[in-house]
Design a protein around this motif. Structure first.
Motif, PDB file in Angstrom:
ATOM      1  N   UNK A   1      16.497 -10.397 -34.294  1.00  0.00           N
ATOM      2  CA  UNK A   1      16.837 -11.578 -33.489  1.00  0.00           C
ATOM      3  C   UNK A   1      18.341 -11.840 -33.514  1.00  0.00           C
ATOM      4  N   UNK A   2      18.963 -11.726 -34.678  1.00  0.00           N
ATOM      5  CA  UNK A   2      20.410 -11.938 -34.792  1.00  0.00           C
ATOM      6  C   UNK A   2      21.174 -10.915 -33.964  1.00  0.00           C
ATOM      7  N   UNK A   3      20.778  -9.634 -34.118  1.00  0.00           N
ATOM      8  CA  UNK A   3      21.483  -8.572 -33.397  1.00  0.00           C
ATOM      9  C   UNK A   3      21.223  -8.635 -31.899  1.00  0.00           C
ATOM     10  N   UNK A   4      20.070  -9.121 -31.513  1.00  0.00           N
ATOM     11  CA  UNK A   4      19.765  -9.246 -30.080  1.00  0.00           C
ATOM     12  C   UNK A   4      20.694 -10.275 -29.434  1.00  0.00           C
ATOM     13  N   UNK A   5      20.894 -11.405 -30.129  1.00  0.00           N
ATOM     14  CA  UNK A   5      21.811 -12.430 -29.607  1.00  0.00           C
ATOM     15  C   UNK A   5      23.228 -11.874 -29.509  1.00  0.00           C
ATOM     16  N   UNK A   6      23.645 -11.156 -30.557  1.00  0.00           N
ATOM     17  CA  UNK A   6      25.001 -10.589 -30.553  1.00  0.00           C
ATOM     18  C   UNK A   6      25.135  -9.513 -29.476  1.00  0.00           C
ATOM     19  N   UNK A   7      24.085  -8.748 -29.277  1.00  0.00           N
ATOM     20  CA  UNK A   7      24.119  -7.692 -28.247  1.00  0.00           C
ATOM     21  C   UNK A   7      24.235  -8.309 -26.855  1.00  0.00           C
ATOM     22  N   UNK A   8      23.487  -9.390 -26.630  1.00  0.00           N
ATOM     23  CA  UNK A   8      23.559 -10.069 -25.330  1.00  0.00           C
ATOM     24  C   UNK A   8      24.931 -10.701 -25.111  1.00  0.00           C
ATOM     25  N   UNK A   9      25.617 -10.996 -26.224  1.00  0.00           N
ATOM     26  CA  UNK A   9      26.969 -11.562 -26.125  1.00  0.00           C
ATOM     27  C   UNK A   9      28.021 -10.481 -25.895  1.00  0.00           C
ATOM     28  N   UNK A  10      27.612  -9.207 -25.969  1.00  0.00           N
ATOM     29  CA  UNK A  10      28.539  -8.122 -25.647  1.00  0.00           C
ATOM     30  C   UNK A  10      28.974  -7.261 -26.820  1.00  0.00           C
ATOM     31  N   UNK A  11      28.393  -7.404 -27.976  1.00  0.00           N
ATOM     32  CA  UNK A  11      28.783  -6.595 -29.135  1.00  0.00           C
ATOM     33  C   UNK A  11      28.058  -5.246 -29.093  1.00  0.00           C
ATOM     34  N   UNK A  12      28.824  -4.176 -28.955  1.00  0.00           N
ATOM     35  CA  UNK A  12      28.207  -2.847 -28.890  1.00  0.00           C
ATOM     36  C   UNK A  12      27.645  -2.422 -30.251  1.00  0.00           C
ATOM     37  N   UNK A  13      28.296  -2.875 -31.325  1.00  0.00           N
ATOM     38  CA  UNK A  13      27.780  -2.574 -32.670  1.00  0.00           C
ATOM     39  C   UNK A  13      26.402  -3.214 -32.856  1.00  0.00           C
ATOM     40  N   UNK A  14      26.253  -4.445 -32.395  1.00  0.00           N
ATOM     41  CA  UNK A  14      24.973  -5.136 -32.510  1.00  0.00           C
ATOM     42  C   UNK A  14      23.913  -4.423 -31.686  1.00  0.00           C
ATOM     43  N   UNK A  15      24.293  -3.901 -30.537  1.00  0.00           N
ATOM     44  CA  UNK A  15      23.338  -3.169 -29.699  1.00  0.00           C
ATOM     45  C   UNK A  15      22.888  -1.880 -30.393  1.00  0.00           C
ATOM     46  N   UNK A  16      23.823  -1.192 -31.046  1.00  0.00           N
ATOM     47  CA  UNK A  16      23.467   0.025 -31.789  1.00  0.00           C
ATOM     48  C   UNK A  16      22.538  -0.317 -32.953  1.00  0.00           C
ATOM     49  N   UNK A  17      22.884  -1.377 -33.652  1.00  0.00           N
ATOM     50  CA  UNK A  17      22.055  -1.801 -34.791  1.00  0.00           C
ATOM     51  C   UNK A  17      20.667  -2.243 -34.303  1.00  0.00           C
ATOM     52  N   UNK A  18      20.630  -2.904 -33.150  1.00  0.00           N
ATOM     53  CA  UNK A  18      19.360  -3.342 -32.563  1.00  0.00           C
ATOM     54  C   UNK A  18      18.472  -2.141 -32.259  1.00  0.00           C
ATOM     55  N   UNK A  19      19.057  -1.074 -31.786  1.00  0.00           N
ATOM     56  CA  UNK A  19      18.305   0.164 -31.519  1.00  0.00           C
ATOM     57  C   UNK A  19      17.710   0.727 -32.807  1.00  0.00           C
ATOM     58  N   UNK A  20      18.513   0.755 -33.849  1.00  0.00           N
ATOM     59  CA  UNK A  20      18.047   1.286 -35.135  1.00  0.00           C
ATOM     60  C   UNK A  20      16.933   0.412 -35.712  1.00  0.00           C
TER      61      UNK A  20
END
Length: 110
Positions: free
Chosen positions: A72-91
């Motif tokens: 949930x944390x990484x999803x919010x950060x990914x939607x805000x534009x963080x590519x690191x959070x998107x990578x972590x969300x995938x993992x």
């Protein structure tokens, strides 16, 4: 004095014969007790297996909860534009997909 020595010798022989008999019994039963202990150590009772399985399931459920909160944390950060959070969300999603089939589903009581 000699009479006292004979009485002591006789009583000592009875006491020692009891000790010898106990020692002989212990020596004779030692292999059986050792084998019994080995079997107990080598086998797992059903209750022990159930307890172990329960612990493993609880660990998986705890890990799944941690991953979902982190997701949930990484999803919010990914939607805000963080590519690191998107990578972590995938993992995290990959780990959740692996973990989910290993956690039993509780039936709904409706």
């Amino acid at each position: 004095m000699r009479g006292l020595s004979i009485v002591l010798l006789a009583s000592a022989s009875f006491a020692l014969s009891g000790c010898l008999a106990k020692t002989a019994f212990d020596v004779a039963t030692a292999p059986v007790r050792a084998a019994s202990k080995a079997v107990d150590l080598a086998t797992t009772s059903q209750s022990e297996a159930d307890e172990k399985r329960g612990r493993e399931i609880r660990k998986r459920e705890e890990r799944l909860g941690e991953l979902q909160r982190e997701r949930e944390k990484n999803e919010k950060a990914c939607l805000s534009g963080s590519s690191q959070a998107c990578d972590r969300l995938s993992a995290i999603n990959a780990e959740i997909r692996i973990l989910l089939p290993q956690v039993p589903v509780e039936p709904d009581d409706d």
